[in-house]
Enzyme design. Sequence first.
Site, PDB file in Angstrom:
ATOM      1  N   LYS A   1      -6.830  38.329 -17.222  1.00  0.00           N
ATOM      2  CA  LYS A   1      -5.777  38.631 -18.178  1.00  0.00           C
ATOM      3  C   LYS A   1      -4.465  38.316 -17.496  1.00  0.00           C
ATOM      4  CE  LYS A   1      -3.289  42.434 -20.256  1.00  0.00           C
ATOM      5  NZ  LYS A   1      -3.071  43.894 -20.239  1.00  0.00           N
ATOM      6  N   ASN A  26      -0.802  49.721 -20.965  1.00  0.00           N
ATOM      7  CA  ASN A  26      -0.471  50.462 -22.189  1.00  0.00           C
ATOM      8  C   ASN A  26      -1.241  51.765 -22.311  1.00  0.00           C
ATOM      9  OD1 ASN A  26       1.510  48.934 -24.038  1.00  0.00           O
ATOM     10  ND2 ASN A  26       0.176  47.335 -23.225  1.00  0.00           N
ATOM     11  N   SER A  82      -0.468  38.311 -17.627  1.00  0.00           N
ATOM     12  CA  SER A  82       0.767  38.789 -18.254  1.00  0.00           C
ATOM     13  C   SER A  82       1.996  38.204 -17.571  1.00  0.00           C
ATOM     14  CB  SER A  82       0.829  40.318 -18.192  1.00  0.00           C
ATOM     15  OG  SER A  82      -0.259  40.893 -18.881  1.00  0.00           O
ATOM     16  N   GLY A  92      -1.856  37.786 -21.855  1.00  0.00           N
ATOM     17  CA  GLY A  92      -1.531  39.201 -21.779  1.00  0.00           C
ATOM     18  C   GLY A  92      -0.350  39.601 -22.639  1.00  0.00           C
TER      19      GLY A  92
END
Lengths: 303, 303, 303, 303
Positions: free
Chosen positions: B173, B55, B175, B196
């Site tokens: 993490k 992001n 995702s 995530g």
Amino acid sequence: MKEEQAIHRERLSGVFAPLTTPFDDRGNILLEQMASNVQKLNGSGLRGYLVLGTNGEFRSLSTSEQMEVLRTVAKAASPDKVIMAGTGAESTKVSVDLCFQAAEAGARYGSLITPFFFAKKMSDHALINHFVQIAEESPIPVLLYNNPGVTGITMSTSVVKEVSSHPKIVGMKDSSPGNLSAYILSAQSGFYLLAGSANFFFTGLLMGAVGGVLSLADAFPEPCCRLYELGAGGKIEEGRGLQFYLMKINQMVSGKFGVAGVKAAMDFAGFYGGPTRAPLAPLTTDEKKKLREDLAAVGFLKE
Amino acid sequence: MKEEQAIHRERLSGVFAPLTTPFDDRGNILLEQMASNVQKLNGSGLRGYLVLGTNGEFRSLSTSEQMEVLRTVAKAASPDKVIMAGTGAESTKVSVDLCFQAAEAGARYGSLITPFFFAKKMSDHALINHFVQIAEESPIPVLLYNNPGVTGITMSTSVVKEVSSHPKIVGMKDSSPGNLSAYILSAQSGFYLLAGSANFFFTGLLMGAVGGVLSLADAFPEPCCRLYELGAGGKIEEGRGLQFYLMKINQMVSGKFGVAGVKAAMDFAGFYGGPTRAPLAPLTTDEKKKLREDLAAVGFLKE
Amino acid sequence: MKEEQAIHRERLSGVFAPLTTPFDDRGNILLEQMASNVQKLNGSGLRGYLVLGTNGEFRSLSTSEQMEVLRTVAKAASPDKVIMAGTGAESTKVSVDLCFQAAEAGARYGSLITPFFFAKKMSDHALINHFVQIAEESPIPVLLYNNPGVTGITMSTSVVKEVSSHPKIVGMKDSSPGNLSAYILSAQSGFYLLAGSANFFFTGLLMGAVGGVLSLADAFPEPCCRLYELGAGGKIEEGRGLQFYLMKINQMVSGKFGVAGVKAAMDFAGFYGGPTRAPLAPLTTDEKKKLREDLAAVGFLKE
Amino acid sequence: MKEEQAIHRERLSGVFAPLTTPFDDRGNILLEQMASNVQKLNGSGLRGYLVLGTNGEFRSLSTSEQMEVLRTVAKAASPDKVIMAGTGAESTKVSVDLCFQAAEAGARYGSLITPFFFAKKMSDHALINHFVQIAEESPIPVLLYNNPGVTGITMSTSVVKEVSSHPKIVGMKDSSPGNLSAYILSAQSGFYLLAGSANFFFTGLLMGAVGGVLSLADAFPEPCCRLYELGAGGKIEEGRGLQFYLMKINQMVSGKFGVAGVKAAMDFAGFYGGPTRAPLAPLTTDEKKKLREDLAAVGFLKE
């Protein structure tokens, strides 16, 4: 304009070697070996060098390392060799910056890999804007670089059709399996296609590609140049035979092992190949021994 | 050792906002807006910030830009917020270098995305060596970052099992869609999982994840922190309701539009979202208007 | 209407075993072993049987073989067990025909795998029409079957939202990694979700799924039923422990070996598993020995 | 043996039309239109017909429908046309059975699509066993059918190398993008390659393919036969021109619309194309109008 097109055509016609980047066992770049490899290749019939491409492990280098490598090649290359450099980054802005740096370091063309970190968002519209804006701002002309095996994105023929009219977007290196003819068909005048693999170099030439960027040429430039002549000259029988022979070699080397295989083949052929940079792994001793035997078995290397 | 584990556990437990990088319309970074966003978030219940993640469009920035952003965040963040920074590059060597730079710029943890340019060659063995060597050399502890939607590589449970015993590899993490429980099962003691995505945050917490990195928290930190409390406290009924509600919001924002949607939501919520960096495209005016209406329709924003 | 929904809910709540089809070494179907497996399972707490699913190798059978298998199961099953049958074909017309044949052979529900031969053309619109038209014409109610690992198609939440209001489309078996919650969120009242894997059965139940179709239940029905009770009852601590344990078993059996592993586990547990039908290969003797040892090592089988 | 090879070579050299299956608006098969299409094609230079292939929507038909279609074609075809039929199923056993049925219904060759329901388990070993066992038992010789766009499996050159020595495995239809040359290189004597798309028909012929199965030939057989002659005769200049022209047409028709486009083009050309069978959707009225205009615009159809 037409004149410029003729110049680009002449500069891009033939075989380019996608130079590997030499490392020592701890991943440090060896610039002397880089220069020495280039000097050896200078004597070949190669049209030029692609620096900082996939075989150059460009994304494994820092930007400053990339420019060191490029400057070394530019200095070592004989004046008749055309130098392209990978300048495609994940953003338009950084790509433009790399084009400036590469131009200053001695590149005559920038090669723009499709951005692919946000692959699902790379619409035709986004890609067209990306390529055109870079071309507008770059001090050197650029080529597209289509490699779906790496990027997951297959360049659409619409993108090629659209951007190929730009005077500073002069061609594309296509490493996709099987789309080269479609790109030739879509391209507008003054846009030149380079085959990105020995596997479809000969048929690509027959269909109108002007040259190729062949990893096999890093170790074995002469047979690649010979295949170029046969393809450009439309010699079907002889060309088909050499095409099949080189395809067999290419499957053993690059097809099976990628960059690590190319580097091993360079070692066999008297260049400095050396290890890849971690986490990309070099061939094991056994794999390397087996590859040498396999190449010897088909008569390509003396045992 | 156990003590260190307890410290990491405490530092990683809760919600992290994966900060976006603010740009103007020409792609220039806006450091003031970056600082201002952080200052606004400082008042929330967030556990910390992930800088230079997906992001944050980290691969769209030059390395020097990355470090400017990180320094800005580190300076603006209140002392109770834990700062992680994306330091994963395509080579082990460059990743180590980024860990050093990030540590100096103020990061407490490095986040290592799987190298994926040579995705087909990233064997478990290659990845294990990569992560372990970085951890050995890095001045700060690291977390893995598993995002197959971007990298095409799904971290194997064998890699997690192997590296999770390393004292400086403290978590991951995740995702990926649907593997979080399998990673929790494979991880050794002292290795902490972060969800995530808001889509599986609540169930992840129920199964043993300690926190989450949620893009929704960039614009709406408080409901994310509330969901954390419900998950950590095992409140099934209430948690399920909030989970479904936030999932619906997340689908509208990040699911449909990715980073560009997150930035639009930030604009709605009083932060600076602004445009993405080309070639990644921001929402069109119509898309943004529609998104605002959709969020208002489910009671999430006042119209 | 509400009453019918309550009946479907009751019939679908619990654990279903996706029955394997027994073959001899030359690929002939063994109906006696089929019946005998069912009779053994009749005594368990299973809610019912899924016949002619992926674990039943349904696409490896001719249509007449499919119906023989189904009739055998219907005859052997005790009256309290609910029978579903795979009736999804590549065309709407053939699927409808299979629903009729299956109903006559004793199935109470048809399970409709997404058509995927023309996967790229299976728009939401095409799929909605397909499912609705089958439901309209079929003599028995149907469930969707979402298995992107096989079909390459991930059912969109829009399709679920749209078709879930149809009175004869009563649920979905979801074998996708990580979308179950999103489908629960999208589904309209009277549409029931079944987890298609033990890997997310417990969290699925916590989020609102009513049951599961678990290949592990072919060999080990009781722990699967126990996990159902813990999930349906919201027992987090105990459920999480059993979930992780069964996930570990499931990874060894189905995760690693697929149908062939499920059949080997059935052999260990006193059922007839036997070989798969070529070209799908059964476990080698060594693989089977190793699997038995692995299952014993975690206390799941006595050595 | 050599004699048999010569016979197969002769029978497979040229252009095959992969016949579509005509349906009415409710998905019923129209056998009269099937026969009528074949009778019209009998007058062309086509080498033969492929019945029950991808363009025949074979997986959308029941087995008894498949055989009805095949019998109709066999009866309508002139004696000089060679008939191949799709006989590849998901299991070896069912494939063998289909070969028997197809032989009885009039097919001279069976075409074996790679089984792909259990795609991840289809090792080279499994595929080799599958193809060889079918060949051993089938009453007619067989060809492999490689279509990764549908199956997700790219036939390996090792499989081709291994099975191509079998006297009853006489060739392969290759619809993969870009592997045709590699298969020609791997194939042993007496194994004949057919290009599965007009997109690489000409280059395929130049490299040694003996023919092609071209959906374009369903509507426009003559230019396809002309391209065959140019390729077989090594006429580079003229062949390249026609290749590009037909590629452009093919992109408009099959590339963009698949089977539905082929059927629309057949309608334009005086054959019965008609709708596809649901859930595969036919062209909308607007799409069909636009396609006709596009084909007229490049001079391929009179408006």
